[in-house]
Motif scaffolding. Structure first.
Motif, PDB file in Angstrom:
ATOM      1  N   ALA A  19       0.830  -1.207   0.000  1.00 14.47           N
ATOM      2  CA  ALA A  19       0.000   0.000   0.000  1.00 14.47           C
ATOM      3  C   ALA A  19       0.861   1.253   0.000  1.00 14.47           C
ATOM      4  O   ALA A  19       0.449   2.293  -0.500  1.00 14.47           O
ATOM      5  CB  ALA A  19      -0.920   0.002   1.218  1.00 14.47           C
ATOM      6  N   ASN A  20       2.067   1.170   0.540  1.00 10.93           N
ATOM      7  CA  ASN A  20       2.933   2.334   0.635  1.00 10.93           C
ATOM      8  C   ASN A  20       3.803   2.536  -0.600  1.00 10.93           C
ATOM      9  O   ASN A  20       4.511   3.523  -0.679  1.00 10.93           O
ATOM     10  CB  ASN A  20       3.852   2.223   1.863  1.00 10.93           C
ATOM     11  CG  ASN A  20       3.082   2.328   3.144  1.00 10.93           C
ATOM     12  OD1 ASN A  20       1.986   2.858   3.170  1.00 10.93           O
ATOM     13  ND2 ASN A  20       3.664   1.808   4.209  1.00 10.93           N
ATOM     14  N   VAL A  21       3.765   1.624  -1.559  1.00 11.56           N
ATOM     15  CA  VAL A  21       4.679   1.701  -2.692  1.00 11.56           C
ATOM     16  C   VAL A  21       4.391   2.908  -3.566  1.00 11.56           C
ATOM     17  O   VAL A  21       5.284   3.646  -3.932  1.00 11.56           O
ATOM     18  CB  VAL A  21       4.628   0.387  -3.519  1.00 11.56           C
ATOM     19  CG1 VAL A  21       5.327   0.559  -4.842  1.00 11.56           C
ATOM     20  CG2 VAL A  21       5.225  -0.736  -2.729  1.00 11.56           C
ATOM     21  N   GLY A  22       3.143   3.178  -3.900  1.00  8.84           N
ATOM     22  CA  GLY A  22       2.835   4.204  -4.875  1.00  8.84           C
ATOM     23  C   GLY A  22       2.470   5.564  -4.318  1.00  8.84           C
ATOM     24  O   GLY A  22       2.010   6.412  -5.052  1.00  8.84           O
ATOM     25  N   SER A  30       8.033  12.324   0.712  1.00  9.79           N
ATOM     26  CA  SER A  30       8.092  13.129   1.923  1.00  9.79           C
ATOM     27  C   SER A  30       8.928  12.434   2.995  1.00  9.79           C
ATOM     28  O   SER A  30       8.968  11.219   3.081  1.00  9.79           O
ATOM     29  CB  SER A  30       6.670  13.346   2.443  1.00  9.79           C
ATOM     30  OG  SER A  30       6.706  14.010   3.666  1.00  9.79           O
ATOM     31  N   TRP A  31       9.551  13.246   3.812  1.00  8.05           N
ATOM     32  CA  TRP A  31      10.301  12.710   4.945  1.00  8.05           C
ATOM     33  C   TRP A  31       9.384  12.473   6.125  1.00  8.05           C
ATOM     34  O   TRP A  31       9.708  11.710   7.021  1.00  8.05           O
ATOM     35  CB  TRP A  31      11.398  13.696   5.355  1.00  8.05           C
ATOM     36  CG  TRP A  31      12.567  13.664   4.451  1.00  8.05           C
ATOM     37  CD1 TRP A  31      12.722  14.335   3.285  1.00  8.05           C
ATOM     38  CD2 TRP A  31      13.763  12.905   4.628  1.00  8.05           C
ATOM     39  NE1 TRP A  31      13.928  14.049   2.723  1.00  8.05           N
ATOM     40  CE2 TRP A  31      14.597  13.178   3.530  1.00  8.05           C
ATOM     41  CE3 TRP A  31      14.208  12.034   5.599  1.00  8.05           C
ATOM     42  CZ2 TRP A  31      15.839  12.602   3.385  1.00  8.05           C
ATOM     43  CZ3 TRP A  31      15.450  11.461   5.457  1.00  8.05           C
ATOM     44  CH2 TRP A  31      16.249  11.743   4.357  1.00  8.05           C
ATOM     45  N   GLN A  32       8.243  13.132   6.176  1.00 10.05           N
ATOM     46  CA  GLN A  32       7.362  13.097   7.333  1.00 10.05           C
ATOM     47  C   GLN A  32       6.127  12.266   7.050  1.00 10.05           C
ATOM     48  O   GLN A  32       5.839  11.920   5.924  1.00 10.05           O
ATOM     49  CB  GLN A  32       6.947  14.520   7.703  1.00 10.05           C
ATOM     50  CG  GLN A  32       8.109  15.414   8.007  1.00 10.05           C
ATOM     51  CD  GLN A  32       7.678  16.854   8.170  1.00 10.05           C
ATOM     52  OE1 GLN A  32       6.562  17.216   7.879  1.00 10.05           O
ATOM     53  NE2 GLN A  32       8.589  17.675   8.642  1.00 10.05           N
ATOM     54  N   GLY A  33       5.391  11.963   8.113  1.00  7.45           N
ATOM     55  CA  GLY A  33       4.127  11.261   7.978  1.00  7.45           C
ATOM     56  C   GLY A  33       4.272   9.770   8.192  1.00  7.45           C
ATOM     57  O   GLY A  33       5.355   9.231   8.384  1.00  7.45           O
ATOM     58  N   LYS A  34       3.105   9.101   8.161  1.00  6.96           N
ATOM     59  CA  LYS A  34       3.090   7.659   8.409  1.00  6.96           C
ATOM     60  C   LYS A  34       3.738   6.860   7.292  1.00  6.96           C
ATOM     61  O   LYS A  34       4.187   5.746   7.519  1.00  6.96           O
ATOM     62  CB  LYS A  34       1.650   7.190   8.604  1.00  6.96           C
ATOM     63  CG  LYS A  34       1.029   7.697   9.873  1.00  6.96           C
ATOM     64  CD  LYS A  34      -0.371   7.177  10.044  1.00  6.96           C
ATOM     65  CE  LYS A  34      -0.965   7.704  11.341  1.00  6.96           C
ATOM     66  NZ  LYS A  34      -2.328   7.220  11.547  1.00  6.96           N
ATOM     67  N   GLN A  40       9.252   4.783   7.373  1.00  7.98           N
ATOM     68  CA  GLN A  40       9.624   3.512   6.749  1.00  7.98           C
ATOM     69  C   GLN A  40      10.940   2.983   7.297  1.00  7.98           C
ATOM     70  O   GLN A  40      11.087   1.786   7.533  1.00  7.98           O
ATOM     71  CB  GLN A  40       9.716   3.665   5.240  1.00  7.98           C
ATOM     72  CG  GLN A  40       8.382   3.728   4.572  1.00  7.98           C
ATOM     73  CD  GLN A  40       8.506   3.680   3.071  1.00  7.98           C
ATOM     74  OE1 GLN A  40       9.578   3.933   2.515  1.00  7.98           O
ATOM     75  NE2 GLN A  40       7.418   3.348   2.400  1.00  7.98           N
ATOM     76  N   PHE A  41      11.912   3.888   7.515  1.00  2.00           N
ATOM     77  CA  PHE A  41      13.198   3.474   8.068  1.00  2.00           C
ATOM     78  C   PHE A  41      13.008   2.810   9.424  1.00  2.00           C
ATOM     79  O   PHE A  41      13.509   1.715   9.664  1.00  2.00           O
ATOM     80  CB  PHE A  41      14.121   4.683   8.199  1.00  2.00           C
ATOM     81  CG  PHE A  41      15.414   4.382   8.897  1.00  2.00           C
ATOM     82  CD1 PHE A  41      16.462   3.812   8.211  1.00  2.00           C
ATOM     83  CD2 PHE A  41      15.582   4.663  10.242  1.00  2.00           C
ATOM     84  CE1 PHE A  41      17.659   3.530   8.845  1.00  2.00           C
ATOM     85  CE2 PHE A  41      16.769   4.390  10.884  1.00  2.00           C
ATOM     86  CZ  PHE A  41      17.810   3.817  10.184  1.00  2.00           C
TER      87      PHE A  41
END
Length: 173
Positions: A19-22, A30-34, A40-41
């Motif tokens: 779900a996070n790929v696209g 973005s560096w911020q957010g869920k 992700q790191f």
């Protein structure tokens, strides 16, 4: 998207990753957010360290999107500051009066070598980080200057609500 059973942890993790790929989480996202680079790191890091799930090690999330850009900026700040400091330290004795373990500065008087070097390095570091911030936020700074210029121009030429000496071709850029 398929419905995932919450009890199946591996399938739930894979569904979250898919779900996070696209949504801009990788690449120039973005560096911020869920779904940002930092989230992700730490998600991958937590999966490896806490859950001992080594199959979730992701080179892109750990290195390409997070660690390398930060390491590049920190290295640039250290190397740039050190080069600037070395140049100033090499030029300072020929420009300033040196003697008695320090320099004579016009406003400060006698300053010891160690204090002088420390202050110069800190000034170089602050200057270099300031330049990095300005280049990172160049578009916002240009926009701010454009707005400030337009406001100053409007204050100069605007009498009441009637615009005097207005050139419409200037605003069409």
């Amino acid at each position: 998207n398929a419905i995932v059973d919450p009890a199946d942890d591996n399938a739930a993790r894979e569904a979250r990753n898919n779900a996070n790929v696209g949504n801009g989480a990788s690449g120039k996202g973005s560096w911020q957010g869920k779904t940002g680079r930092v989230a992700q790191f730490f998600s991958v890091w937590r999966s490896v360290v806490v859950d001992w799930e080594w199959e979730y090690v992701d080179r892109v999330a750990l290195l390409d999107d997070f660690s390398r850009p930060i390491a590049r900026q920190v290295t640039s700040a250290l190397v740039g500051s050190t080069i600037c400091w070395q140049i100033i330290i090499q030029i300072a004795p020929s420009v300033l009066q040196a003697g008695n373990g320090g320099f004579m500065l016009p406003l400060f008087g006698h300053v010891e070598y160690g204090i002088f070097r420390m202050v110069i390095f800190r000034l170089c570091a602050v200057g270099h980080v300031g330049i990095q911030l300005c280049t990172a936020h160049r578009r916002r700074i240009e926009q701010w200057f454009r707005v400030a210029h337009d406001a100053a121009r409007d204050d100069r030429y605007l009498v009441g609500e009637i615009l005097m000496d207005y050139d419409p071709s200037y605003n069409n850029n």
